[in-house]
Design a protein around this motif. Structure first.
Motif, PDB file in Angstrom:
ATOM      1  N   ASN A 226     -21.031  16.193 -14.790  1.00  6.69           N
ATOM      2  CA  ASN A 226     -21.414  16.696 -13.474  1.00  6.69           C
ATOM      3  C   ASN A 226     -22.517  15.841 -12.872  1.00  6.69           C
ATOM      4  O   ASN A 226     -23.499  15.513 -13.551  1.00  6.69           O
ATOM      5  CB  ASN A 226     -21.907  18.153 -13.576  1.00  6.69           C
ATOM      6  N   PHE A 227     -22.347  15.489 -11.599  1.00 10.22           N
ATOM      7  CA  PHE A 227     -23.414  14.843 -10.849  1.00 10.22           C
ATOM      8  C   PHE A 227     -24.483  15.886 -10.552  1.00 10.22           C
ATOM      9  O   PHE A 227     -24.195  16.975 -10.059  1.00 10.22           O
ATOM     10  CB  PHE A 227     -22.853  14.258  -9.551  1.00 10.22           C
ATOM     11  N   ASN A 228     -25.736  15.560 -10.866  1.00  7.62           N
ATOM     12  CA  ASN A 228     -26.821  16.524 -10.713  1.00  7.62           C
ATOM     13  C   ASN A 228     -27.623  16.300  -9.437  1.00  7.62           C
ATOM     14  O   ASN A 228     -27.806  17.212  -8.637  1.00  7.62           O
ATOM     15  CB  ASN A 228     -27.743  16.453 -11.927  1.00  7.62           C
ATOM     16  N   SER A 229     -28.109  15.070  -9.228  1.00 11.31           N
ATOM     17  CA  SER A 229     -28.938  14.799  -8.050  1.00 11.31           C
ATOM     18  C   SER A 229     -29.105  13.298  -7.867  1.00 11.31           C
ATOM     19  O   SER A 229     -28.824  12.499  -8.761  1.00 11.31           O
ATOM     20  CB  SER A 229     -30.312  15.471  -8.180  1.00 11.31           C
ATOM     21  N   ALA A 230     -29.580  12.927  -6.688  1.00 11.89           N
ATOM     22  CA  ALA A 230     -29.911  11.531  -6.380  1.00 11.89           C
ATOM     23  C   ALA A 230     -31.243  11.514  -5.653  1.00 11.89           C
ATOM     24  O   ALA A 230     -31.525  12.388  -4.818  1.00 11.89           O
ATOM     25  CB  ALA A 230     -28.826  10.881  -5.531  1.00 11.89           C
ATOM     26  N   ASN A 231     -32.051  10.523  -5.976  1.00 10.24           N
ATOM     27  CA  ASN A 231     -33.380  10.414  -5.399  1.00 10.24           C
ATOM     28  C   ASN A 231     -33.531   9.045  -4.739  1.00 10.24           C
ATOM     29  O   ASN A 231     -33.296   8.015  -5.372  1.00 10.24           O
ATOM     30  CB  ASN A 231     -34.446  10.604  -6.481  1.00 10.24           C
ATOM     31  N   PHE A 232     -33.923   9.034  -3.461  1.00 14.50           N
ATOM     32  CA  PHE A 232     -34.139   7.784  -2.725  1.00 14.50           C
ATOM     33  C   PHE A 232     -35.637   7.662  -2.434  1.00 14.50           C
ATOM     34  O   PHE A 232     -36.237   8.580  -1.872  1.00 14.50           O
ATOM     35  CB  PHE A 232     -33.335   7.778  -1.428  1.00 14.50           C
ATOM     36  N   ARG A 233     -36.210   6.526  -2.803  1.00 18.73           N
ATOM     37  CA  ARG A 233     -37.673   6.382  -2.743  1.00 18.73           C
ATOM     38  C   ARG A 233     -38.068   5.038  -2.152  1.00 18.73           C
ATOM     39  O   ARG A 233     -37.458   4.006  -2.466  1.00 18.73           O
ATOM     40  CB  ARG A 233     -38.257   6.523  -4.147  1.00 18.73           C
ATOM     41  N   CYS A 234     -39.106   5.048  -1.335  1.00 18.15           N
ATOM     42  CA  CYS A 234     -39.747   3.834  -0.826  1.00 18.15           C
ATOM     43  C   CYS A 234     -41.204   3.854  -1.275  1.00 18.15           C
ATOM     44  O   CYS A 234     -41.826   4.924  -1.340  1.00 18.15           O
ATOM     45  CB  CYS A 234     -39.667   3.767   0.692  1.00 18.15           C
TER      46      CYS A 234
END
Length: 240
Positions: A226-234
């Motif tokens: 299962n895909f849980n989450s994705a985090n995009f960061r700068c």
């Protein structure tokens, strides 16, 4: 007798000199890094879920490494501190032990602590590339609050693994890739894999900017992946 003693002393001196060329336990040069980032995390349905800001600092003395960081979200906060001692062998291999301590706190709901201890290694065959890995014992404890004075305590003994690749194609451009069972502010039970890709560019001797994407799965190596989450960061980074 005197000649034998002098000969023994000479052998010990030569052995110490040879050993010092193989192993280095301490480098006095200090490298400080401060990093400030802003993130947007998406849930399993890819809808934006949580925004966060983080601030971290690290001190690198080659054989000694320390870091501390804070992450603040709307409903919870994280604190992580890490320390590693890994002597340098043959000028290109670091091996040693390290610890990580992490706290995740959501007021009136729960507090979770993670303590990790284990083996760390890093290999730097050339200046523009390095690979590092670690294998650690993970002790996870959570307190779930029922009322202000009552709570349920849950504990778990587990393990954690991580593999980190760093590429430096030019003096200003860096590429990093992680494959692990945890991340700096997220410690899942084994094995919920975490993939992270980071790109950074040096604006000057002191300052750099960058971005990263981090993807988490649950039970990826089973039929129920299962895909849980994705985090995009700068982030903005200062090194000195």
């Amino acid at each position: 007798m005197r000649r034998t003693r002098l000969f023994t002393i000479a052998l010990l001196f030569l052995a110490e000199a040879a050993f010092s060329q193989i192993v280095n336990f301490f480098t006095p040069e200090m490298h400080w890094t401060l990093k400030n980032g802003i993130s947007l995390e998406n849930g399993g349905d890819f809808e934006p879920a949580t925004e966060s800001v983080d601030l971290s600092g690290s001190l690198d003395l080659t054989e000694l490494y320390f870091s501390t960081g804070f992450k603040l979200m709307q409903e919870s906060s994280d604190f992580t501190t890490e320390s590693i001692f890994w002597p340098t062998f043959f000028s290109c291999l670091n091996m040693g032990i390290g610890t990580i301590f992490h706290i995740n706190y959501m007021p009136d709901n729960f507090i979770e602590t993670d303590f990790l201890f284990g083996f760390f290694a890093k290999y730097t065959p050339v200046k523009c590339f390095s690979v590092s890995a670690n294998m650690m014992y993970l002790r996870k404890t959570a307190r779930i609050f029922i009322t202000d004075s009552e709570f349920v305590k849950i504990s778990n003994d587990n393990m954690a693994l991580a593999l980190h690749l760093l590429f430096l194609p030019t003096e200003k451009f860096n590429i990093a890739f992680d494959f692990s069972s945890y991340s700096y502010y997220r410690y899942m039970l084994f094995f919920a894999p975490d993939f992270r890709l980071e790109l950074s560019y040096k604006l000057s001797r002191l300052f750099a900017i960058g971005s990263e994407v981090e993807v988490q799965y649950i039970d990826m190596f089973t039929l129920s992946a299962n895909f849980n989450s994705a985090n995009f960061r700068c982030f903005v980074k200062m090194e000195f």
